[in-house]
Motif scaffolding. Structure first.
Motif, PDB file in Angstrom:
ATOM      1  N   LEU A 122     -40.506 -15.963  34.329  1.00 50.71           N
ATOM      2  CA  LEU A 122     -40.177 -15.509  35.681  1.00 50.71           C
ATOM      3  C   LEU A 122     -39.998 -16.676  36.649  1.00 50.71           C
ATOM      4  CD1 LEU A 122     -39.662 -13.143  37.543  1.00 50.71           C
ATOM      5  CD2 LEU A 122     -42.118 -12.974  37.955  1.00 50.71           C
ATOM      6  N   PRO A 123     -40.975 -17.591  36.785  1.00 56.83           N
ATOM      7  CA  PRO A 123     -40.739 -18.730  37.689  1.00 56.83           C
ATOM      8  C   PRO A 123     -39.619 -19.646  37.214  1.00 56.83           C
ATOM      9  CG  PRO A 123     -42.798 -19.022  36.479  1.00 56.83           C
ATOM     10  CD  PRO A 123     -42.352 -17.606  36.243  1.00 56.83           C
TER      11      PRO A 123
ATOM     12  N   ILE B 170     -34.527 -28.829  38.387  1.00 50.19           N
ATOM     13  CA  ILE B 170     -34.361 -29.098  36.957  1.00 50.19           C
ATOM     14  C   ILE B 170     -35.668 -29.584  36.339  1.00 50.19           C
ATOM     15  CG2 ILE B 170     -33.184 -30.559  35.268  1.00 50.19           C
ATOM     16  CD1 ILE B 170     -30.753 -30.545  37.150  1.00 50.19           C
ATOM     17  N   VAL B 171     -36.319 -30.532  37.029  1.00 47.96           N
ATOM     18  CA  VAL B 171     -37.609 -31.038  36.538  1.00 47.96           C
ATOM     19  C   VAL B 171     -38.628 -29.907  36.474  1.00 47.96           C
ATOM     20  CG1 VAL B 171     -39.536 -32.583  37.044  1.00 47.96           C
ATOM     21  CG2 VAL B 171     -37.181 -33.392  37.321  1.00 47.96           C
TER      22      VAL B 171
ATOM     23  N   LEU C 141     -42.290 -26.300  33.621  1.00 46.67           N
ATOM     24  CA  LEU C 141     -42.761 -24.944  33.329  1.00 46.67           C
ATOM     25  C   LEU C 141     -42.564 -24.607  31.848  1.00 46.67           C
ATOM     26  CD1 LEU C 141     -41.451 -23.029  36.474  1.00 46.67           C
ATOM     27  CD2 LEU C 141     -43.841 -23.491  35.880  1.00 46.67           C
ATOM     28  N   ALA C 142     -41.451 -25.060  31.280  1.00 44.37           N
ATOM     29  CA  ALA C 142     -41.215 -24.825  29.851  1.00 44.37           C
ATOM     30  C   ALA C 142     -42.293 -25.498  29.015  1.00 44.37           C
ATOM     31  CB  ALA C 142     -39.835 -25.333  29.456  1.00 44.37           C
TER      32      ALA C 142
ATOM     33  N   SER D  34     -45.560 -23.622  29.331  1.00 43.45           N
ATOM     34  CA  SER D  34     -45.577 -22.333  28.613  1.00 43.45           C
ATOM     35  C   SER D  34     -46.009 -22.502  27.159  1.00 43.45           C
ATOM     36  CB  SER D  34     -44.187 -21.692  28.678  1.00 43.45           C
ATOM     37  OG  SER D  34     -43.251 -22.383  27.866  1.00 43.45           O
ATOM     38  N   PHE D  35     -45.872 -23.726  26.625  1.00 43.17           N
ATOM     39  CA  PHE D  35     -46.349 -23.998  25.275  1.00 43.17           C
ATOM     40  C   PHE D  35     -47.777 -24.537  25.275  1.00 43.17           C
ATOM     41  CE2 PHE D  35     -41.782 -24.031  24.588  1.00 43.17           C
ATOM     42  CZ  PHE D  35     -41.657 -23.394  23.367  1.00 43.17           C
ATOM     43  N   ALA D  36     -48.176 -25.157  26.372  1.00 42.97           N
ATOM     44  CA  ALA D  36     -49.489 -25.801  26.418  1.00 42.97           C
ATOM     45  C   ALA D  36     -50.595 -24.833  26.818  1.00 42.97           C
ATOM     46  CB  ALA D  36     -49.460 -26.971  27.399  1.00 42.97           C
ATOM     47  N   LEU D  37     -50.269 -23.837  27.642  1.00 42.36           N
ATOM     48  CA  LEU D  37     -51.289 -22.910  28.141  1.00 42.36           C
ATOM     49  C   LEU D  37     -51.192 -21.582  27.412  1.00 42.36           C
ATOM     50  CD1 LEU D  37     -50.915 -23.573  31.983  1.00 42.36           C
ATOM     51  CD2 LEU D  37     -52.494 -24.657  30.360  1.00 42.36           C
TER      52      LEU D  37
END
Length: 229
Positions: free
Chosen positions: A166-167, A215-216, A221-222, A225-228
């Motif tokens: 979403l973000p 962009i950063v 966020l990407a 999404s894998f770390a948390l």
């Protein structure tokens, strides 16, 4: 004319790259499996789960039904066999290589339940104390609660957290609107206040900074999404 064609080719190439990156991200983020601490065990074609972290490699094989399931868990080549009996949430038993290791009840929704021992009413699994930030081998084996939630409760997760979509989508939309309509946000902010005015070089400079920030932000966020989880 040539400049216009070149610009269109650049734009088309940019969108193709974005779509490819989005496809790669979604493929990686939506891969099914289950988390074991900070290790993600990917679901394999044969129905088993496997993964690894900095401490060991893990494999999980499940069989049986919701009322009586069996699990074979392998940690760096060593395998332990578990049997989970759950006639209902009030009567749950877990066996490790034939020895009873838990007898009690499960509280909460399937897949996210907490196990309570029958004898003293305490938690099924003791709180692990990590020494010097490193796990000992005995701490790497799955807990009773984890086994119950995965084998009986049907817990299934994805490698990446879809909550971040979403973000990420919001930032991508802002970036798209800013690129497609460069003066959109200028007009929204000042269109009713000025007549015939134009943005300054400072505005365009800050606009470029904002695009880079978007962009950063998407890439950050990407990664999160894998770390948390």
């Amino acid at each position: 004319m040539k400049g216009s064609i070149f610009h269109k080719m650049q734009t088309s190439t940019c969108w193709i790259v974005c779509l490819v990156l989005l496809g790669v991200y979604l493929f990686a983020a939506l891969r099914p499996g289950v988390w074991l601490r900070d290790a993600f065990l990917y679901r394999q074609a044969d129905g088993s789960f496997s993964g690894k972290d900095a401490y060991a490699a893990y494999t999980l094989q499940l069989s049986g039904t919701e009322s009586e399931a069996e699990a074979a868990f392998t940690l760096d080549g060593e395998t332990r066999h578990y049997r989970i009996e759950a006639k209902d949430s009030a009567e749950v038993k877990l066996y490790q290589d034939g020895a009873l290791i838990f007898d009690g009840s499960a509280l909460g929704d399937p897949g996210d339940a907490i196990l309570w021992r029958e004898d003293d009413g305490g938690l099924a699994d003791e709180v692990k104390v990590i020494v010097n930030g490193e796990y000992q081998k005995d701490d790497l084996w799955p807990s009773c609660g984890w086994l119950y939630n995965v084998a009986v409760g049907g817990r299934r997760e994805t490698r990446g957290s879809v909550a971040f979509l979403l973000p990420m989508g919001a930032l991508a939309l802002l970036l798209f609107l800013d690129l497609r309509f460069p003066l959109l946000f200028w007009n929204l902010r000042h269109g009713l206040e000025v007549s015939g005015g134009e943005p300054t070089d400072w505005y365009y400079s800050m606009q470029r900074v904002g695009r880079i920030t978007d962009i950063v932000g998407i890439f950050v966020l990407a990664a999160l999404s894998f770390a948390l989880h």
